[in-house]
Design a protein around this motif. Structure first.
Motif, mmCIF file in Angstrom:
data_model
loop_
_atom_site.group_PDB
_atom_site.id
_atom_site.type_symbol
_atom_site.label_atom_id
_atom_site.label_comp_id
_atom_site.label_asym_id
_atom_site.label_seq_id
_atom_site.Cartn_x
_atom_site.Cartn_y
_atom_site.Cartn_z
ATOM 1 N N ALA A 212 0.872 -1.168 0.000
ATOM 2 C CA ALA A 212 0.000 0.000 0.000
ATOM 3 C C ALA A 212 0.908 1.216 0.000
ATOM 4 O O ALA A 212 1.795 1.324 0.844
ATOM 5 N N GLU A 213 0.724 2.100 -0.973
ATOM 6 C CA GLU A 213 1.581 3.275 -1.099
ATOM 7 C C GLU A 213 0.740 4.514 -1.357
ATOM 8 O O GLU A 213 -0.413 4.407 -1.798
ATOM 9 N N PRO A 214 1.288 5.705 -1.093
ATOM 10 C CA PRO A 214 0.470 6.924 -1.145
ATOM 11 C C PRO A 214 -0.185 7.208 -2.492
ATOM 12 O O PRO A 214 -1.283 7.757 -2.535
ATOM 13 N N THR A 215 0.472 6.840 -3.579
ATOM 14 C CA THR A 215 -0.046 7.206 -4.905
ATOM 15 C C THR A 215 -0.749 6.047 -5.616
ATOM 16 O O THR A 215 -1.046 6.145 -6.803
ATOM 17 N N MET A 216 -1.049 4.987 -4.894
ATOM 18 C CA MET A 216 -1.596 3.794 -5.548
ATOM 19 C C MET A 216 -3.001 4.015 -6.108
ATOM 20 O O MET A 216 -3.457 3.268 -6.964
ATOM 21 N N GLY A 217 -3.699 5.045 -5.649
ATOM 22 C CA GLY A 217 -5.055 5.271 -6.127
ATOM 23 C C GLY A 217 -5.131 5.968 -7.461
ATOM 24 O O GLY A 217 -6.207 5.994 -8.077
ATOM 25 N N GLY A 218 -4.011 6.520 -7.941
ATOM 26 C CA GLY A 218 -4.036 7.329 -9.148
ATOM 27 C C GLY A 218 -4.515 6.591 -10.381
ATOM 28 O O GLY A 218 -5.556 6.921 -10.967
ATOM 29 N N VAL A 219 -3.766 5.570 -10.798
ATOM 30 C CA VAL A 219 -4.083 4.872 -12.048
ATOM 31 C C VAL A 219 -5.444 4.169 -12.000
ATOM 32 O O VAL A 219 -6.250 4.324 -12.929
ATOM 33 N N PRO A 220 -5.756 3.387 -10.936
ATOM 34 C CA PRO A 220 -7.090 2.765 -10.905
ATOM 35 C C PRO A 220 -8.230 3.767 -10.963
ATOM 36 O O PRO A 220 -9.260 3.517 -11.594
ATOM 37 N N SER A 221 -8.046 4.918 -10.304
ATOM 38 C CA SER A 221 -9.134 5.899 -10.309
ATOM 39 C C SER A 221 -9.299 6.544 -11.682
ATOM 40 O O SER A 221 -10.417 6.817 -12.116
ATOM 41 N N TYR A 222 -8.190 6.788 -12.385
ATOM 42 C CA TYR A 222 -8.301 7.341 -13.733
ATOM 43 C C TYR A 222 -9.013 6.354 -14.655
ATOM 44 O O TYR A 222 -9.835 6.744 -15.491
ATOM 45 N N LYS A 223 -8.687 5.085 -14.492
ATOM 46 C CA LYS A 223 -9.385 4.070 -15.280
ATOM 47 C C LYS A 223 -10.873 4.044 -14.928
ATOM 48 O O LYS A 223 -11.733 3.932 -15.804
ATOM 49 N N ALA A 224 -11.161 4.156 -13.626
ATOM 50 C CA ALA A 224 -12.556 4.111 -13.193
ATOM 51 C C ALA A 224 -13.342 5.292 -13.747
ATOM 52 O O ALA A 224 -14.502 5.145 -14.154
ATOM 53 N N LEU A 225 -12.720 6.474 -13.780
ATOM 54 C CA LEU A 225 -13.399 7.638 -14.346
ATOM 55 C C LEU A 225 -13.720 7.412 -15.826
ATOM 56 O O LEU A 225 -14.805 7.763 -16.299
ATOM 57 N N ALA A 226 -12.764 6.824 -16.539
ATOM 58 C CA ALA A 226 -13.013 6.529 -17.952
ATOM 59 C C ALA A 226 -14.077 5.443 -18.102
ATOM 60 O O ALA A 226 -14.901 5.490 -19.022
#
Length: 286
Positions: A212-226
């Motif tokens: 678990a790392e501080p920036t781990m939400g970035g890529v999955p969330s961008y995919k989720a928005l798309a």
């Protein structure tokens, strides 16, 4: 056999994307807000799940406590961040959400360090023989856990008075309120459920990567928005289908174009192409 394995891997990642994207879809369907801070809740869930699992030795207990805590944090975000600005233009809430996500990343970095945390002993790593394939137990837990959670959510929305009130609030909040539905309670519930699903997704990702790392939400969330655009904004069923499609495209893409594109690049390339051809999404509603 290779194609079956790729299909299963696509299903695993598709289920994971689905429980992230459904939370976003619930918020957009109810408030017409692109809830970017959802990614911060995803990361918070991963951290809490990892820390509690290491402390208690029980992944199930960690998931329950993490989901509940993150759900309450999601309700607090609605109360203190979104509710005061609902009368403003939509871009105001979007800017606030982006700022909150950035702040959450920095808080995680300060609290837990910049390099992330790992499990003392990663749960569910046993090999399971399934239809002539060797899978990890965590793979099966992700698929069946996601299906179960989404099934309960579907039952709640379709078969209960609370679900009827929920759907009525999405369709016409003023009319629902005139019939005695507490719109505020429905919104709080919406944020609790969506945030708890984000926490579960964060835990699943941390189990797959043992981190678990501080920036781990970035890529999955961008995919989720798309994905929620691809599935038709506010369309839960379309979001689920789009999530599975993306997971399968990623899995097969690693075989055919993996030499020059990594998994994330394959996903974004696919999403960009589809949205260029059909910007309203694959399953947009009239």
């Amino acid at each position: 056999m290779l194609y079956l394995e790729l299909l299963v891997q696509g299903l695993i990642y598709g289920c994971m994307y689905a429980i992230i994207a459904v939370g976003l879809t619930l918020v957009y369907g109810l408030l017409r807000i692109l809830h970017v801070a959802h990614a911060g809740l995803f990361t918070l869930g991963a951290y809490l799940g990892l820390i509690l699992t290491n402390a208690t030795g029980s992944l199930f207990l960690a998931m329950v406590l993490s989901g509940t805590t993150v759900g309450l944090v999601g309700m607090a975000i609605y109360r203190f961040c979104y509710k005061p600005i609902l009368h403003k233009p939509p871009y105001v809430a979007l800017i606030a959400s982006i700022g909150l996500f950035i702040a959450m990343e920095e808080i995680f970095r300060l609290l837990f360090g910049p390099y992330g945390l790992t499990y003392t002993k990663v749960p569910l790593q046993q090999t399971v023989h399934f239809f002539n394939m060797n899978l990890r137990a965590v793979d099966l837990v992700i698929v069946f856990g996601s299906i179960s959670m989404l099934g309960v959510l579907s039952w709640l929305a379709q078969k209960t008075r609370l679900g009827i009130a929920w759907r009525a609030t999405v369709d016409d909040p003023q009319m629902a309120e005139s019939f005695g539905v507490s719109v505020q309670k429905v919104r709080y519930l919406n944020f609790f459920i969506g945030s708890a699903l984000a926490a579960m997704a964060g835990i699943f990702v941390s189990l797959l990567s043992n981190m678990a790392e501080p920036t781990m939400g970035g890529v999955p969330s961008y995919k989720a928005l798309a994905i929620i655009v691809l599935g038709g904004l506010g369309n839960v069923g379309g979001t689920l289908i789009a999530s599975i499609i993306l997971g399968i495209v990623e899995a097969f893409g690693t075989i055919y174009v993996g030499d020059f594109l990594d998994r994330d690049a394959i996903a974004f390339a696919f999403l960009i192409i589809i949205l260029m051809l059909r910007p309203q999404g694959l399953f947009s509603r009239k």
